[in-house]
Design a protein around this motif. Structure first.
Motif, PDB file in Angstrom:
ATOM      1  N   ASP A 102      -0.612   7.756   7.095  1.00 38.20           N
ATOM      2  CA  ASP A 102       0.758   7.501   7.550  1.00 38.20           C
ATOM      3  C   ASP A 102       1.595   6.851   6.449  1.00 38.20           C
ATOM      4  O   ASP A 102       2.794   7.066   6.365  1.00 38.20           O
ATOM      5  N   LEU A 103       0.932   6.050   5.612  1.00 35.70           N
ATOM      6  CA  LEU A 103       1.663   5.364   4.540  1.00 35.70           C
ATOM      7  C   LEU A 103       1.760   6.224   3.282  1.00 35.70           C
ATOM      8  O   LEU A 103       2.099   5.735   2.209  1.00 35.70           O
ATOM      9  N   GLY A 104       1.413   7.498   3.398  1.00 29.71           N
ATOM     10  CA  GLY A 104       1.641   8.414   2.288  1.00 29.71           C
ATOM     11  C   GLY A 104       0.435   8.636   1.400  1.00 29.71           C
ATOM     12  O   GLY A 104       0.573   9.131   0.279  1.00 29.71           O
ATOM     13  N   CYS A 105      -0.753   8.276   1.891  1.00 23.57           N
ATOM     14  CA  CYS A 105      -1.951   8.369   1.067  1.00 23.57           C
ATOM     15  C   CYS A 105      -2.671   9.682   1.364  1.00 23.57           C
ATOM     16  O   CYS A 105      -3.011   9.966   2.510  1.00 23.57           O
ATOM     17  N   ARG A 165      -7.451  10.091  -2.005  1.00 20.52           N
ATOM     18  CA  ARG A 165      -7.067   8.749  -2.442  1.00 20.52           C
ATOM     19  C   ARG A 165      -7.382   7.718  -1.351  1.00 20.52           C
ATOM     20  O   ARG A 165      -7.773   6.589  -1.652  1.00 20.52           O
ATOM     21  N   ALA A 224      -3.592   4.835   6.475  1.00 18.96           N
ATOM     22  CA  ALA A 224      -3.451   5.193   5.066  1.00 18.96           C
ATOM     23  C   ALA A 224      -2.663   6.491   4.929  1.00 18.96           C
ATOM     24  O   ALA A 224      -1.730   6.591   4.124  1.00 18.96           O
ATOM     25  N   PHE A 276       0.808  -1.223   0.000  1.00 16.37           N
ATOM     26  CA  PHE A 276       0.000   0.000   0.000  1.00 16.37           C
ATOM     27  C   PHE A 276       0.845   1.279   0.000  1.00 16.37           C
ATOM     28  O   PHE A 276       0.639   2.172  -0.821  1.00 16.37           O
ATOM     29  N   GLY A 277       1.789   1.340   0.923  1.00 15.48           N
ATOM     30  CA  GLY A 277       2.612   2.546   1.035  1.00 15.48           C
ATOM     31  C   GLY A 277       3.471   2.769  -0.201  1.00 15.48           C
ATOM     32  O   GLY A 277       3.719   3.907  -0.611  1.00 15.48           O
ATOM     33  N   LYS A 290       2.743   1.819  -3.251  1.00 13.67           N
ATOM     34  CA  LYS A 290       1.882   2.257  -4.361  1.00 13.67           C
ATOM     35  C   LYS A 290       1.667   3.759  -4.306  1.00 13.67           C
ATOM     36  O   LYS A 290       1.566   4.418  -5.342  1.00 13.67           O
ATOM     37  N   GLN A 291       1.586   4.311  -3.098  1.00 12.87           N
ATOM     38  CA  GLN A 291       1.368   5.747  -2.972  1.00 12.87           C
ATOM     39  C   GLN A 291       2.540   6.527  -3.566  1.00 12.87           C
ATOM     40  O   GLN A 291       2.398   7.655  -3.983  1.00 12.87           O
ATOM     41  N   ASN A 345       4.030   5.558  -6.195  1.00 12.63           N
ATOM     42  CA  ASN A 345       4.015   5.210  -7.622  1.00 12.63           C
ATOM     43  C   ASN A 345       5.295   4.484  -8.059  1.00 12.63           C
ATOM     44  O   ASN A 345       5.865   4.773  -9.105  1.00 12.63           O
TER      45      ASN A 345
END
Lengths: 363, 321
Positions: free
Chosen positions: B227-230, B234, B225, A100-101, A103-104, A106
């Motif tokens: 925290d993980l850069g989202c 998004r 989310a 997940f992280g 993918k953010q 890219n």
């Protein structure tokens, strides 16, 4: 040491009229396993959430790797957090959670795949890549959460009570494993915990917190052997305390007069204190030596009666009642078979300790 | 019927459900037949108020019309002494396919119900999201406002819409007054009025299940989310939206299924060319007094609605796996 990876500079946080963190200053160094230790409600989790950007400080500022993080949202910070509830996405597989992280950012697909595989290997979850969180045990979820928060190679990994949800045995195994993983990845870990044993066994340094402020920062040895406050002495391990006043200074030690004891107490390595200053003298239970014969020393021994004993296998704990009514706790390693040989309730004996093993605390 | 489907799905989703089922026999051993008795009322209820009436309708749909009371012939008849004759008339069902009217009306009902469901979803999702994210103090008041219209009769509320939508109604008066239009618009007696009516009437059925799923969603998932850069939008797309699918499906079914068979709204707000299957059914029953064809329409409608229900259950199963 070089420039700290995290500088917390006079940070305060209030929720309404409640102050969770007040004017806290702290530096965390690169590559440390740092623990924030304290009872619930002491502000340790709030501090961690401010590092992650999930809360904004009411006052003061936080620098991560030299960059001021004021106003920087969590998704732009170079830190990742492992949540106490793990917060795994239930609609994604283990693989997708870990990816997940990435993918953010890219990342290209092939690179994500390789990194996910590497992370799952690190936490030994590769066989479960296609499972969903609901199909995993608590310990497995914990590993996935760890892999997910490490995948982006953050500058700092924040861990909020990472072991609290595991049962006792698994928790003890996981402690060592987490430390091993930290050594392997070389990332700075900042862990919040209320479990002093956990903090002691895992951390390179510990900050003991109380009411939104730091009481003491130091290595596990520092905070256990040389607590600087009565709170820390009490909070970490068991402490035997005597109240008294500084009576005189000697070449390498300070003498403390205790009204309840016949003899003066001697403390080596004491800070310079004026005669007459009220202090407490603290001795850890395992530093006490029990003997049936009267010690020859002028200092540091008392007469007592065994009130209670507890046999713990490798160790035995003795509760010893003094004439003043004070109870001391002593632990002794059972180096020989103890059946019948050790002190038993009702025995009169002497408790002694070395001046270097006592600590003076200012009241 | 739909309500029962939702309930059975939610029971399956409770994690402890299976274990409780396993503990069941222990109680059963102490109370022989106790478990059976507890399970009986829903079957009794369904049998009495769903299966039995349905079988009667099914029977009528296979009968022949006659002038009289009742306006259909019995299926079983003594043709001659000792010979019991069963006459099943499938002609009623053939009529449904031979005359375009029924198929068109049915397809049109599906279309109106589908469009209304999508509109309900578009209007209801932000509402449910807003309520779920509001402070505890406001949440109950907002939920109350969603449910409040139920305190007034459904029929009165639809009549009120006639007053709003008609050519000299409130809406046209308002639009003329602010100068958006120069001529009053013909809204009443169009499909648009039917859409407005259905969306208005069925919105709570969309909002409530959506609210329930959004409200119980773990907020730390969105923190994780972030925290993980989202970024927030998004995170909504990749976390909130997929996790609210069960609520979206439940709400959509609660709107879609009754909307297909809706009669009052198209009858009062729609025009003569708003073809919906329930209006046809009504006119077969009351205007033509053709009970068998009307019953055949009812049976065909039910069979055709089983498909969306099965899709719904499929989604529920997948979501709870």
């Amino acid at each position: 040491m070089a420039e700290p990876i995290i500088s917390i500079d006079a940070v305060s946080k209030s929720f309404g009229s409640f102050t969770a963190v007040s004017g806290l200053t702290l530096a965390i160094h690169r590559g440390e396993f740092f623990s924030l230790l304290g009872a619930s409600g002491c502000g340790k989790t709030t501090l961690l959430r401010m590092l992650a950007g999930l809360e904004q400080p009411s006052d003061g500022r936080i620098l991560i790797d030299g960059t001021d993080m004021t106003g920087v949202p969590p998704y732009l910070r170079p830190v990742n957090m492992m949540f106490q509830s793990y917060a795994l996405f239930p609609h994604m597989t283990v693989e997708q959670n870990v990816a997940f992280g990435l993918k953010q950012e890219n990342w290209p697909k092939a690179r994500i795949r390789d990194k996910v595989a590497e992370m799952l290997d690190l936490v030994q979850m590769a066989p479960f890549a296609r499972r969903r969180p609901a199909q995993l045990s608590g310990g497995q979820r914990q590993r996935v959460a760890l892999a997910r928060s490490l995948a982006k190679e953050p500058k700092v990994l924040l861990l909020d009570e990472p072991l609290a949800a595991l049962d006792k045995k698994l928790r003890e195994q996981t402690r060592l494993e987490l430390v091993k993983i930290q050594h392997r990845v070389g990332i700075t870990f900042v862990m919040v915990t209320h479990d002093q044993e956990e903090a002691m066994t895992m951390s390179s340094r510990i900050a003991v917190m109380k009411a939104g402020a730091i009481e003491q920062v130091g290595t596990p040895v520092d905070v256990y052997e040389y607590p600087t406050s009565i709170f820390v002495a009490d909070f970490i391990g068991t402490a035997n305390m005597f109240e008294g006043v500084v009576s005189r200074h000697q070449p390498s030690q300070v003498a403390v007069a205790c009204p309840e004891l016949e003899r003066e107490l001697a403390v080596a390595n004491a800070p310079p204190l004026p005669v007459g200053a009220p202090v407490k003298v603290m001795v850890r239970p395992e530093k006490l030596v029990l003997s049936r014969g009267e010690p020859q020393a002028q200092f540091n021994w008392v007469r007592g009666k065994v009130a209670d004993t507890a046999y713990l296998g490798g160790l035995s704990t003795y509760h010893i009642e003094l004439a003043s009514g004070r109870n001391l706790q002593a632990t002794q390693a059972n180096l020989k078979h103890v059946d019948g040989g050790g002190p038993s309730p009702g025995d009169e004996l002497f408790v002694a300790w070395h001046p270097a093993n006592a600590v003076i605390l200012v009241q | 019927m739909t309500a029962i489907k939702v309930e059975s799905a939610s029971r399956r989703s409770s994690p402890g459900g299976r274990d409780q089922g396993r503990k069941g026999p222990a109680i059963g051993r102490r109370l022989p037949g106790g478990r059976f008795l507890v399970g009986l009322p829903p079957y009794l209820w369904l049998g009495l108020f769903f299966a039995l009436p349905f079988l009667i309708v099914l029977k009528i749909s296979l009968a022949e019309t006659q002038i009289g009371i009742p306006p259909y012939k019995p299926l079983l008849d003594w043709a001659q002494a000792g010979v019991l004759e069963l006459r099943l008339n499938l002609g009623n069902y053939r009529t449904l396919f031979s005359d375009d009217l029924y198929v068109i009306a049915y397809l049109n009902s599906l279309k109106i119900a589908a469009v209304s469901t999508v509109l309900c979803l578009l209007v209801g999702y932000p509402m449910a999201y807003g309520i779920a994210r509001s402070s505890d103090r406001h949440r109950n008041a907002l939920l109350m406002l969603v449910v409040l219209p139920f305190w007034t009769s459904f029929l009165i509320r639809v009549y009120a819409w006639m007053g709003i939508l008609k050519t000299e109604g409130l809406l046209n008066a308002f639009l003329l007054w602010i100068g958006v239009i120069l001529q009053p618009l013909q809204i009443l007696e169009t499909d648009l009025a039917v859409y407005i009516g259905i969306v208005y009437s069925y919105l709570p059925f969309m909002v409530l299940p959506l609210y329930a799923t959004l409200e119980k969603m773990d907020r730390s998932l969105l923190e994780a989310a972030a925290d993980l850069g989202c970024r927030p939008f998004r995170a909504f797309l990749s976390v909130t939206l997929p996790l609210s699918i069960p609520g979206m499906v439940a709400g959509s079914m609660l709107v879609f299924i009754p909307a297909v068979g809706e009669f009052v709204i198209p009858d009062l707000l729609g025009g003569p060319d708003t073809l919906m299957i329930a209006k046809i059914l009504w006119s077969e029953f009351f205007d033509n007094r053709d009970w068998p064809v009307a019953s055949a329409i009812a049976v065909a409608m039910l069979v055709a609605l089983v498909a969306p229900i099965m899709i719904f259950q499929h989604f529920q199963r997948r979501a709870t796996e």
